[in-house]
Design a protein around this motif. Structure first.
Motif, mmCIF file in Angstrom:
data_model
loop_
_atom_site.group_PDB
_atom_site.id
_atom_site.type_symbol
_atom_site.label_atom_id
_atom_site.label_comp_id
_atom_site.label_asym_id
_atom_site.label_seq_id
_atom_site.Cartn_x
_atom_site.Cartn_y
_atom_site.Cartn_z
ATOM 1 N N VAL A 183 -19.514 -10.460 -13.760
ATOM 2 C CA VAL A 183 -20.049 -9.724 -12.618
ATOM 3 C C VAL A 183 -19.028 -9.748 -11.483
ATOM 4 O O VAL A 183 -18.450 -10.796 -11.159
ATOM 5 C CB VAL A 183 -21.378 -10.339 -12.135
ATOM 6 C CG1 VAL A 183 -21.958 -9.524 -10.980
ATOM 7 C CG2 VAL A 183 -22.377 -10.418 -13.286
ATOM 8 N N ASP A 184 -18.818 -8.594 -10.881
ATOM 9 C CA ASP A 184 -17.902 -8.469 -9.753
ATOM 10 C C ASP A 184 -18.567 -9.043 -8.511
ATOM 11 O O ASP A 184 -19.461 -8.435 -7.928
ATOM 12 C CB ASP A 184 -17.544 -6.999 -9.540
ATOM 13 C CG ASP A 184 -16.537 -6.780 -8.418
ATOM 14 O OD1 ASP A 184 -16.106 -7.773 -7.798
ATOM 15 O OD2 ASP A 184 -16.195 -5.610 -8.165
ATOM 16 N N THR A 185 -18.158 -10.240 -8.107
ATOM 17 C CA THR A 185 -18.705 -10.914 -6.932
ATOM 18 C C THR A 185 -17.564 -11.485 -6.102
ATOM 19 O O THR A 185 -16.445 -11.670 -6.608
ATOM 20 C CB THR A 185 -19.635 -12.067 -7.344
ATOM 21 O OG1 THR A 185 -18.857 -13.098 -7.983
ATOM 22 C CG2 THR A 185 -20.724 -11.599 -8.301
ATOM 23 N N TYR A 198 -11.549 -4.404 -12.045
ATOM 24 C CA TYR A 198 -12.946 -4.793 -12.246
ATOM 25 C C TYR A 198 -13.770 -3.646 -12.834
ATOM 26 O O TYR A 198 -14.999 -3.681 -12.779
ATOM 27 C CB TYR A 198 -13.565 -5.226 -10.912
ATOM 28 C CG TYR A 198 -12.921 -6.452 -10.319
ATOM 29 C CD1 TYR A 198 -13.365 -7.723 -10.654
ATOM 30 C CD2 TYR A 198 -11.861 -6.335 -9.430
ATOM 31 C CE1 TYR A 198 -12.772 -8.857 -10.115
ATOM 32 C CE2 TYR A 198 -11.259 -7.459 -8.884
ATOM 33 C CZ TYR A 198 -11.714 -8.718 -9.236
ATOM 34 O OH TYR A 198 -11.122 -9.828 -8.700
ATOM 35 N N ARG A 203 -22.157 -5.292 -11.787
ATOM 36 C CA ARG A 203 -22.303 -5.414 -10.334
ATOM 37 C C ARG A 203 -23.671 -6.011 -10.012
ATOM 38 O O ARG A 203 -24.622 -5.886 -10.799
ATOM 39 C CB ARG A 203 -22.147 -4.058 -9.662
ATOM 40 C CG ARG A 203 -20.778 -3.432 -9.868
ATOM 41 C CD ARG A 203 -20.621 -2.152 -9.056
ATOM 42 N NE ARG A 203 -21.631 -1.154 -9.390
ATOM 43 C CZ ARG A 203 -21.543 -0.322 -10.426
ATOM 44 N NH1 ARG A 203 -20.493 -0.376 -11.242
ATOM 45 N NH2 ARG A 203 -22.513 0.557 -10.661
#
Length: 251
Positions: A183-185, A198, A203
């Protein structure tokens, strides 16, 4: 769909300023729940105006205990625990210092315990209350360079599984959710090169549909389950589909 009182739903997300917790907090707020985020930093950006924020540093045990109990004192219907400390980078166990290991314990495991003990009485009063824990594929797979993260997340999952067996699901339902992929965090971005792509990452908003469904049903039929959410926003039980490992070999 389960029917509930017309009284506004009160929701709490611990660790919800960014990442999966923020995706869940935003979904609950958009669904009409009065949603409070407790975290070290305040939520920012789109949707933050729908959230209340209270500062919380889970490494300060006494202060955290007091703040969590205070938050539960006026009643809670649903709670999510999403606070996490990954560590500074993937590293072999001999390269990880004791301070990092202890912080993973404090945030990933002890913070969950503090939250459960503080909010469970309020959730029982809501009858049914809902507790959502954010899990990880490392619970099922482990992984090189992630020993502390894997160990504490596995312990957290076992804690929630055990408490689920203690609680009457007519009063409290405990459900875990986890991503099917990376997950893009902000936490992940701190560990990646500036030019990292990414494009194939999930998300936080991909958790919105599952979060809204769990809120609406208060987890009916899902007590004790762990739901793996994918990039389409669909979800399935880990009882039927084992999560794939996201580990990679260390150079």
């Amino acid at each position: 769909m389960t029917q509930h009182s017309s009284k506004p739903t009160r929701a709490l997300v611990v660790g919800g300023s960014t990442g999966i917790g923020r995706g869940i907090a935003d979904a609950w707020a958009r669904s009409g729940a009065t949603t409070t985020v407790m975290s070290r930093t305040a939520p920012a950006g789109a949707g933050a105006d729908l959230l209340s924020w209270e500062p919380l540093d889970l490494t300060d045990t006494a202060e955290s205990r007091a703040r969590l109990r205070e938050s539960a004192a006026d009643g809670l219907d649903t709670v999510c625990y999403s606070a996490v400390f990954y560590g500074d980078r993937r590293a072999l166990i001999g390269e990880v210092d004791e301070a990092e290991w202890r912080r993973q314990l404090e945030v990933n495991l002890n913070g969950l315990w503090l939250t459960l003990t503080a909010v469970l009485p309020a959730l029982r009063q809501a009858s049914p209350g809902l507790f959502v824990g954010v899990s990880s594929e490392v619970v099922y797979n482990g992984g090189p360079g992630r020993s502390g993260y894997a160990a504490t997340k596995a312990a957290a999952a076992a804690l929630l599984e055990s408490v689920a067996q203690e609680e009457n699901e007519e009063a409290v339902r405990i459900v875990q959710v986890l991503p099917a992929g990376m997950v893009d965090t902000p936490g992940i971005r701190r560990r990646r090169a500036a030019d990292f792509d990414y494009g194939d990452y999930m998300r936080p908003e991909h958790f919105g549909a599952a979060a809204s469904e769990l809120l609406a049903t208060r987890g009916a039929g899902r007590h004790g389950d762990a739901l793996m959410v994918d990039a389409r926003g669909d979800w399935r039980s880990t009882r039927e589909h084992r999560p794939e490992s996201q580990s990679r070999a260390l150079a």
